[in-house]
Design a protein around this motif. Structure first.
Motif, PDB file in Angstrom:
ATOM      1  N   ASN A 289       0.936   5.719  -1.569  1.00  0.00           N
ATOM      2  CA  ASN A 289      -0.069   6.110  -0.586  1.00  0.00           C
ATOM      3  C   ASN A 289       0.615   6.501   0.723  1.00  0.00           C
ATOM      4  O   ASN A 289       1.732   6.086   1.016  1.00  0.00           O
ATOM      5  CB  ASN A 289      -1.045   4.955  -0.326  1.00  0.00           C
ATOM      6  CG  ASN A 289      -1.795   4.568  -1.581  1.00  0.00           C
ATOM      7  OD1 ASN A 289      -2.430   5.404  -2.214  1.00  0.00           O
ATOM      8  ND2 ASN A 289      -1.703   3.295  -1.955  1.00  0.00           N
ATOM      9  N   SER A 290      -0.079   7.286   1.513  1.00  0.00           N
ATOM     10  CA  SER A 290       0.463   7.719   2.803  1.00  0.00           C
ATOM     11  C   SER A 290      -0.581   7.502   3.882  1.00  0.00           C
ATOM     12  O   SER A 290      -1.734   7.911   3.740  1.00  0.00           O
ATOM     13  CB  SER A 290       0.855   9.195   2.735  1.00  0.00           C
ATOM     14  OG  SER A 290       1.312   9.648   3.980  1.00  0.00           O
TER      15      SER A 290
ATOM     16  N   PHE B 143       0.838  -1.203   0.000  1.00  0.00           N
ATOM     17  CA  PHE B 143       0.000   0.000   0.000  1.00  0.00           C
ATOM     18  C   PHE B 143       0.873   1.253   0.000  1.00  0.00           C
ATOM     19  O   PHE B 143       0.625   2.206  -0.756  1.00  0.00           O
ATOM     20  CB  PHE B 143      -0.909  -0.026   1.236  1.00  0.00           C
ATOM     21  CG  PHE B 143      -1.836   1.153   1.356  1.00  0.00           C
ATOM     22  CD1 PHE B 143      -2.999   1.233   0.602  1.00  0.00           C
ATOM     23  CD2 PHE B 143      -1.548   2.199   2.229  1.00  0.00           C
ATOM     24  CE1 PHE B 143      -3.855   2.326   0.713  1.00  0.00           C
ATOM     25  CE2 PHE B 143      -2.388   3.297   2.345  1.00  0.00           C
ATOM     26  CZ  PHE B 143      -3.550   3.348   1.590  1.00  0.00           C
TER      27      PHE B 143
END
Length: 334
Positions: free
Chosen positions: A179-180, A174
């Protein structure tokens, strides 16, 4: 708090966005901002209680803590403590505490506080919810930077399974896709000027860059005033030629004349400082109305600020008066 001994306690709040219609039994009022908070909220945020006990005020899910002005809005001159009222959409509450109004320079502005025990979402064990403001009380010897470095491990431990279930991929995968997600810490006193995000739950934020910008403008204006003072003093020096010549003939040394001219500069600057502070005192209420701020005169007369005024007065006296003093004291009596 369970994972780290550095965390002494934690608490949360959730703002209720709609304006509540409150029925006190004798009248209906549409007024007030309410926050649902954990029962230990007042152990961490030191809001002064006028009635009730900070530790037990919200132990009862039906308890409600009101600010003194909000209590007056609902019950007038009657003692609101122990009274019952109904908040539309939330239920019936008993006033279990009265606090002083939240200060205008506070991180949040609420008129009433109820318990999160009535909020089903607050009981969720999900780490992916962003519905609550969460505050940690750290041990005074703890470095928040050191603690923050440990948070990615906690994020992976508690969020990994939810990321996998929700997105069908591992936590690492992920993150690798750009993404964060995770947790970070921010000191409470830094939120107003240093936050890089906006939050509708809290009072309006500021920006330290704006403070620096207006500060730079103020210093630039002050510098121009100093240069103008130098120019006017040197331009008017010809009117004081006889005075300076006579003083030197009568025995005045150059050093004495320099001190005299610097003293004159100091007196002018001191008068200007006193007038400036007086103008601030008179104009502050009007400035607050115009800008929508709530600057308090008490914030200006703190010992540190008074010391700053003294240092600034001396510095400006030297900056503006040094050149004219040495220039005029160098004239030949002849």
């Amino acid at each position: 708090a369970r994972e780290f001994t550095e965390v002494l306690s934690s608490t949360r709040f959730k703002r209720t966005f709609n304006v509540q219609k409150v029925n006190t039994g004798t009248k209906k009022v549409r007024s007030g901002k309410m926050a649902q908070v954990d029962p230990n909220f007042f152990d961490i945020f030191t809001l002064k209680f006028l009635k009730g006990n900070a530790k037990t005020a919200l132990e009862n899910p039906a308890g409600l803590v009101l600010s003194s002005s909000q209590a007056n809005t609902y019950f007038g001159k009657e003692d609101a403590y122990g009274k019952t009222l109904e908040i539309e959409g939330f239920g019936t509450y008993t006033v279990s505490g009265i606090i002083e109004d939240v200060p205008q320079n506070s991180h949040f502005q609420f008129d009433m506080f109820s318990s999160l025990a009535n909020n089903e979402e607050a009981k969720s064990q999900s780490w992916m919810s962003g519905s609550f403001q969460t505050y940690l009380l750290l041990d005074k010897n703890t470095s928040s930077e050191a603690l923050e470095k440990k948070l990615p491990v906690i994020a992976k431990k508690y969020m990994g399974s939810e990321v996998n279930a929700g997105f069908g991929m591992s936590f690492e995968e992920f993150l690798s896709k750009g993404n964060s997600i995770g947790l970070f810490l921010q000191p409470l006193t830094k939120i107003h000027l240093y936050s890089n995000f906006t939050n509708p739950d809290l009072s309006a934020g500021g920006d330290i860059k704006t403070v620096y910008m207006f500060g730079a403008i103020a210093l630039f204006m002050l510098l121009i005033a100093c240069i103008n003072f130098m120019n006017l003093s040197t331009a008017g020096a010809s009117k004081r030629l006889k005075e300076i010549g006579m003083r030197k003939v009568l025995g005045s040394a150059k050093k004495q004349l320099v001190v005299q001219f610097l003293a004159e500069s100091f007196l002018v600057t001191l008068v200007a400082m006193v007038l400036g502070v007086a103008m601030v005192f008179v104009a502050l209420p009007y400035f607050n109305d115009l800008s929508g701020k709530s600057l308090d005169w008490q914030l200006i007369v703190k010992p540190l600020n008074i010391l700053l005024f003294i240092v600034l007065t001396l510095f400006i006296s030297l900056l503006a008066g040094a050149y004219p003093a040495f220039f005029m004291s160098s004239f030949k009596p002849l």
